[in-house]
Each structure stands twice: as C-alpha cells, then as structure tokens.
Scaffold this active site. Structure first.
Site, PDB file in Angstrom:
ATOM      1  CB  CYS A   2      -0.882   0.012   1.233  1.00 37.99           C
ATOM      2  SG  CYS A   2      -1.877  -1.468   1.407  1.00 37.99           S
ATOM      3  NE  ARG A  27       3.887   1.636  -1.557  1.00 35.01           N
ATOM      4  CZ  ARG A  27       5.018   1.021  -1.188  1.00 35.01           C
ATOM      5  NH1 ARG A  27       6.133   1.299  -1.826  1.00 35.01           N
ATOM      6  NH2 ARG A  27       5.021   0.143  -0.225  1.00 35.01           N
ATOM      7  CD1 TRP A  74      -1.425  -5.499  -2.910  1.00 34.50           C
ATOM      8  CD2 TRP A  74      -1.940  -4.478  -4.808  1.00 34.50           C
ATOM      9  NE1 TRP A  74      -1.325  -6.419  -3.908  1.00 34.50           N
ATOM     10  CE2 TRP A  74      -1.632  -5.834  -5.096  1.00 34.50           C
ATOM     11  CE3 TRP A  74      -2.291  -3.652  -5.861  1.00 34.50           C
ATOM     12  CZ2 TRP A  74      -1.675  -6.360  -6.380  1.00 34.50           C
ATOM     13  CZ3 TRP A  74      -2.334  -4.188  -7.143  1.00 34.50           C
ATOM     14  CH2 TRP A  74      -2.026  -5.519  -7.391  1.00 34.50           C
ATOM     15  CG  ASN A 100       2.553  -1.163   3.040  1.00 36.28           C
ATOM     16  OD1 ASN A 100       1.894  -2.089   2.551  1.00 36.28           O
ATOM     17  ND2 ASN A 100       3.760  -0.830   2.596  1.00 36.28           N
ATOM     18  CE  LYS A 484       8.767 -13.051 -17.763  1.00 38.21           C
ATOM     19  NZ  LYS A 484       7.692 -13.962 -17.728  1.00 38.21           N
ATOM     20  CD  GLU A 487       6.682 -11.858 -21.233  1.00 36.52           C
ATOM     21  OE1 GLU A 487       5.566 -11.345 -21.445  1.00 36.52           O
ATOM     22  OE2 GLU A 487       6.904 -12.540 -20.233  1.00 36.52           O
ATOM     23  CE  LYS A 604       1.767  -7.678 -14.671  1.00 34.32           C
ATOM     24  NZ  LYS A 604       2.917  -8.610 -14.787  1.00 34.32           N
TER      25      LYS A 604
HETATM   26  C1  AGP Z   1       4.026 -13.201 -18.376  1.00 34.74           C
HETATM   27  O1  AGP Z   1       5.311 -12.601 -18.400  1.00 34.74           O
HETATM   28  C2  AGP Z   1       3.083 -12.583 -19.354  1.00 34.74           C
HETATM   29  N1  AGP Z   1       2.936 -11.196 -19.092  1.00 34.74           N
HETATM   30  C3  AGP Z   1       1.774 -13.334 -19.502  1.00 34.74           C
HETATM   31  O2  AGP Z   1       2.098 -14.596 -19.996  1.00 34.74           O
HETATM   32  C4  AGP Z   1       0.919 -13.542 -18.230  1.00 34.74           C
HETATM   33  O3  AGP Z   1       1.559 -14.426 -17.369  1.00 34.74           O
HETATM   34  C5  AGP Z   1      -0.426 -14.152 -18.647  1.00 34.74           C
HETATM   35  O4  AGP Z   1      -1.091 -13.213 -19.463  1.00 34.74           O
HETATM   36  C6  AGP Z   1      -1.315 -14.526 -17.477  1.00 34.74           C
HETATM   37  O5  AGP Z   1      -1.678 -13.383 -16.748  1.00 34.74           O
HETATM   38  P1  AGP Z   1      -2.387 -13.577 -15.321  1.00 34.74           P
HETATM   39  O6  AGP Z   1      -1.404 -14.279 -14.450  1.00 34.74           O
HETATM   40  O7  AGP Z   1      -2.699 -12.194 -14.853  1.00 34.74           O
HETATM   41  O8  AGP Z   1      -3.614 -14.415 -15.540  1.00 34.74           O
END
Ligand code: AGP
Length: 609
Positions: A2, A27, A74, A100, A484, A487, A604
């Site tokens: 938090c 955060r 959070w 926190n 990793k 991507e 994300k």
């Molecule tokens: C991981 O580095 C990626 N950003 C992606 O594979 C991610 O893990 C996947 O989209 C699942 O996301 P989640 O864990 O939020 O469900």
C-alpha cells in the site's frame, strides 16, 4: 503493497497528501483515503473505493488542516470497498490509523477486542490496530501506540493520528518500508520517496522496530522495544521522480525481480505452524480430504507455474493432476472426474481465458481454488476458495515476482494436501517446509550473481535464436525462461524437454546457437548431460545453470558458460532457478535498447479472448 503519506506543518495538509498519494500509483490501489484534524479539532475522514481520482472527486480542498494522513490500498484482507479503505478509526472517532503490511494475529486480537466491546465497521486487519490503540489510549497517542505495538505480530508500517493530540503523528516500521521527510516547520512520512520528492530531498529511512514521533518542528526516533533513541543517518535523495518510483532501478521489471525475496517472505507469512506448512485457515481441509483429481488451468507465466505445481502435487500427494493452458482447456470438452478440484492461477485475477475455465468448472459443480495476486479480483470473487500471493503490485508486463510466489503457493498447497491426507511422514513434511522457509534467503544469494548474468547477456545480445532445455521441473522452468526472453527481447526462444531434442529440434542447432540448460534435478542429471553433449557436438553454445550440490557431476567440458545456484533441494529448485533466466531476459532486452516494462503487442492483463 500500500501507499502511506503523512504530513504535519504549515501548509494545507490535504494538498500535500493528495500530491503524495498520486506519486504512489505504481504501488497499486483499489481504494484510497485521507484523515485530517481540522482547525475545529475534529477528525475528518474521506475514503473511497477505486483509483485516487474517485476520492479526490469527493474532496473539499478548502478544508483547513495542517496535519493529516493518507493511504492508497493494495488489499490483503477484505475486498476493495469504501468501508475497507484506510484510514481506519477507533470506536469514538478520536484515533485514526493507516497501515501497510499484514497483521498476522489480527483474528485473535479482533476477537479479544470484540469481547471487550469494540465495534468494527470493516473486514480489515488494519482496523484492529485502531481499536488496539484505543484500548490503551488515555489522551496520549504516543504511549498508546507503543503499547499496542507490543501485541502486534506480522509486517506493518503504520502511522497513527488523533484529534486529542492534534500536532503529532506517530509512526512505526517493521518489514514494510517507511521514510520520514524533513522540512522547514513541516515534516512528512511516506511509504516511499516518490511521495515527497517534490517537497524534500532529505529523509530518514526507518528500520525495523523504529518508532517515530513527528511534529512540524521535531522528529524523534526510538526503538519501540527498548524505548531507547536510535540514530538514523539523513539520506540525501539524488534520484529524479521517475527513477524514484522504481526505487532507483532502471525498470519496474528489475525492481520486481529484486523484490522476490520479500515477496516470497510475505507470501509465506502465516502459513507455517509448528515448523510445517499449514493452510488450515484456507478452509480447504474437507475439499482436500476427498479430491481424486486436480485440474490446474492458467495462461502464460501462470501456466508455467502450474506445470511445476502439477509435478509437485503428483510427487507428494499421488493423485492425478492435469495442467492446461486456459484457452485450450475451455474448448476441450473436458471429461470431468467426480471429486475433482480446479486450481486456477492468475496474477491479475482477470484473464479472460482463465476466468472462462473457472466458470466452466463451476457449471460442472467442480470446486475452484484461485491463486491470485489481487484481492477482490474476478478470480478471488468467483472461486470457492482463494489463496493470495503477496507479491505486491506487478507493474512490468513480464511477470517475475508473481511467478516465483505462485510456485511457493503451489508447493505449500502440495505439502498441505499431503498433510491433510496423511500421505507423507511428518519428518518429510517438516524437512520440505524448512527448505521452503529458507527460499527467500537463497533467492537473495542468486540475485548476488546479477552481474555475471548481465555479462552473459551482453555476450549474446545479437543472437536471433536460443533454446532452453531441461527435464522434469527443469523443463517447466525452461518454458518460463523462454517466454521471458521472447516477450521482452523479441528473440526467438524455444523451450524443449531435453530428451526431445533428437526427435527434430536438434536439426536447428548450429555453430554458436546459445542453449540454456537447466540442471537442478539430481535424478535426471546424467540424462541431461548426455543431451548437452549432443548439442555441443553440433556447435551449440551451452549455458549451464546448475545447483552447487550437483557441481561435482558437471565438468568444465560440459559447458561454455555457467551460472551456479546455491545448494537447494531439487524439489523446490524451480523457485530460484528461474531468477537467472529473468535477469538474462531483462539484460538482453536492455542491451537491445527495448522497452522492457512495456514490450510491443503485449498487455499486463489479457482481459479479452
Ligand atoms: C508473463 O510474463 C506474461 N505477461 C503473460 O504470460 C501472463 O503471465 C499471462 O497473461 C497470465 O496473466 P495472469 O497471471 O494475470 O492471468
């Protein structure tokens, strides 16, 4: 993780605090709140679910108050809501607290306070602190907070304020960060430097058990256990605001890689009882007793964690476990076994394919356990049970600390399942549990090799294709390493079961192709080494990642470069074996001048199919 901001001084506190909270957005927050002591000596509390904007839209910035505290939440206990937002108050509205961390013994403390007649208005552990201070409050906030701290267990940074002592803020720090910013006739308290960097560059960085009494003219720091004054060096901040949000790291991804030891510690907090993993509080014992099959379903990195979880559970509990990619699982026309459990893994708790799999299971009356990093997420709300990773917000698109804490939770689930079903000797349960208790320290040791990995990446930065090999647990970790790298560096990277090379992929090996080989599994080492020889014989560059306890069996002729991990039980090696792969991918992307935190084409959280 938090965000906390406190202010006492000559300016209008509401402006200073809102500005500070806005700098703590990284955060993460699902709710925010502010408490002020106005000129009328009344406590004024404003709090709202949602982002900071939802709160500021309701604020009267004209409120005359020169002291206040603010918080962005959070959630760890209690879903995001107006009621669960901080600051929290005592029964009579004279004391208010922001927090926190995790108050480990909040259930027993709350029970005791309820019996003493305290009335609660939220589900949070933090509100317990406000009532605990009230219990000892005789118009002396400093003394009351100090007494309350003696009863608190867990990780916490707190700031308390009272309209009965309207010129003082009382802060305490244990495990969660807290700093004090120094001004002229004003002083600041915050979770992190960015919150106050526009106002002061001179701070005290509090250490565990520090207890600070802050007025506009004075900062006193004591050890709350001994009441002895402690000397803290004034730290001159030289970072710019953006760098400060990353705690001085160049990217959120690197910061989050380095946060893994703390994230592991926080995730394990409260899960060890009498030296053994014990998840009784999860309320899963009855489910665990009867299940005959488990379906693990997830996407991306979370799926790779699920592959490790499958092997761990099958090895310890001896029930069949499937691990599936969610986008495949949901269209697979699954044959549902009775007495099954679905485990979904999702950092965000919002991934569309994973949520579809959860709903498919529910439609078939299959119980679902969610492993997620976000309290109040769709997964947390819709699953029958949820166990949280306490990794804190993960900002970088490439998931790192979420993965390692997902592994930790899966290992703890495997051990707890074995405990509940009585399929493992207590001595073995203790041994594995003690191995897990050390894992944050081992992660720290691996991180000390960052420069070696950086040099490795620099040497290979121009390659256009790589392989990651392993067997068993190492194969699952190799898949995460390959993801990793691809991507964030956009280099083609493939993970293969080492034994599978000769069935085709070996044709791709030519002079100079870097091949990462994970060797942490003692029982598979000899087989993997023979695969290594196949690769070397065809010109492949072997980058060996192995554990110290296997070093005697790995010869210099087996590799071109190596990263040696600290000795660790092969069963839990994945949690630390992934760290060099995360660092390798990070530095490859940095050396190629790419946007590490926001790689092209990716998001994300994939909330659409
Ligand atoms: C991981 O580095 C990626 N950003 C992606 O594979 C991610 O893990 C996947 O989209 C699942 O996301 P989640 O864990 O939020 O469900």
């Amino acid at each position: 993780m938090c965000g906390i901001v406190g202010y006492v001084g000559r300016e209008r506190a509401i402006c200073v605090i809102v500005e500070g909270l806005s700098k703590l957005e990284y955060r993460g927050y699902d709710s925010a709140g502010i408490a002020l002591v106005g000129e009328d000596q009344q406590l004024k509390i404003f709090k709202k679910q949602g982002h900071l904007q939802a709160l500021t839209d309701t604020l009267d910035f004209g409120v005359k108050a020169n002291i206040g505290i603010g918080h962005t939440r959070w959630a760890t206990h209690g879903a995001p809501s107006d009621e669960n937002a901080h600051p929290h108050t005592d029964c009579h509205g004279h004391i208010t607290v922001v927090h926190n961390g995790i108050l480990e013994n909040y259930v027993s403390l709350k029970q005791q306070l309820l019996e003493e007649g305290h009335i609660f208005s939220s589900e949070t552990d933090t509100e317990v602190i406000a009532h605990l201070v009230e219990k000892y409050f005789t118009d002396d906030l400093v003394a009351a907070v100090r007494l309350a701290l003696q009863e608190m267990k867990g990780s916490f940074s707190i700031v308390a304020m009272s309209n009965k002592n309207p010129d003082v803020l009382v802060a305490a720090k244990k495990d969660s960060p807290l700093i004090i910013g120094l001004g002229e006739n004003e002083n600041y308290i915050a979770s992190d430097i960015p919150a106050i960097l526009n106002r002061t560059k001179e701070v005290y960085i509090l250490e565990d058990y520090d207890f600070a009494v802050v007025t506009k003219d004075q900062v006193k720091i004591l050890d709350w256990r001994t009441q002895q004054p402690v000397e803290r060096e004034k730290f001159q901040v030289t970072w710019d605001p953006i760098t400060a949000e990353k705690s001085g790291y160049a990217h959120f991804m690197l910061k989050e890689i380095h946060e893994q030891p703390v994230a592991l510690r926080e995730t394990m907090r409260g899960c060890i009882r009498d030296g053994m993993v014990d998840l009784t509080d999860l309320g899963l014992d009855e489910v665990f007793q009867n299940i005959q099959k488990i379906y693990i379903v997830a996407c991306g990195t979370a799926y790779h964690a699920g592959l490790v979880g499958r092997m761990a559970i099958e090895k310890l509990v001896r029930i069949p476990v499937e691990a599936d990619i969610a986008s495949e699982f949901r269209y697979r026309d699954v044959i549902w076994e009775p007495n099954s459990l679905m485990i979904i893994i999702s950092q965000s708790g919002e991934t569309a394919d994973t949520m579809a799999a959860l709903r498919e299971a529910k439609r078939n009356n299959i119980k679902v356990l969610a492993i997620t990093n976000v309290v109040g997420s769709a997964a947390a709300r819709e699953a029958d049970r949820v166990i949280y990773t306490h990794a804190g917000p993960e900002i970088a698109v490439a998931s790192t600390k979420a993965y390692s804490t997902q592994l930790l939770v899966l290992y703890m689930l495997a051990l707890d399942l074995a405990r509940v079903r009585g399929v493992l000797e207590e001595s073995e349960l203790q041994r594995y549990s003690q191995e897990l208790v050390q894992i944050d320290r081992l992660a720290d040791i691996v991180l000390e090799q960052e420069q070696d990995v950086r040099n490795l990446a620099y040497h290979h930065q121009h390659v256009d294709s790589t392989f990651f090999l392993g067997r068993g647990f190492d194969y699952a970790v190799a898949m995460e390493g390959a993801l990793k790298l691809k991507e964030i560096s956009y280099i083609h990277a493939e993970a293969y079961a080492a034994g599978e090379l000769k069935h085709g992929p070996l044709a791709l090996i030519k002079q100079g192709v870097p091949v990462m080989v994970l060797m942490t599994q003692e029982d598979l080492l000899e087989k993997t080494l023979s695969n290594v020889k196949e690769v070397k014989a065809r010109g492949g560059m072997i980058i060996a990642i192995y554990t110290e306890n296997l070093a005697a069996n790995v010869n210099e002729s087996d590799y071109d470069e190596r990263i040696v991990l600290p000795a660790v039980d092969p069963f839990i090696a994945p949690i630390i074996a992934v760290i060099p792969l995360q660092l390798f991918a990070y530095y490859m992307a940095v050396d190629r001048g790419l946007d590490v935190d926001k790689p092209r084409n990716l998001a994300k959280s994939v909330t659409v199919e």
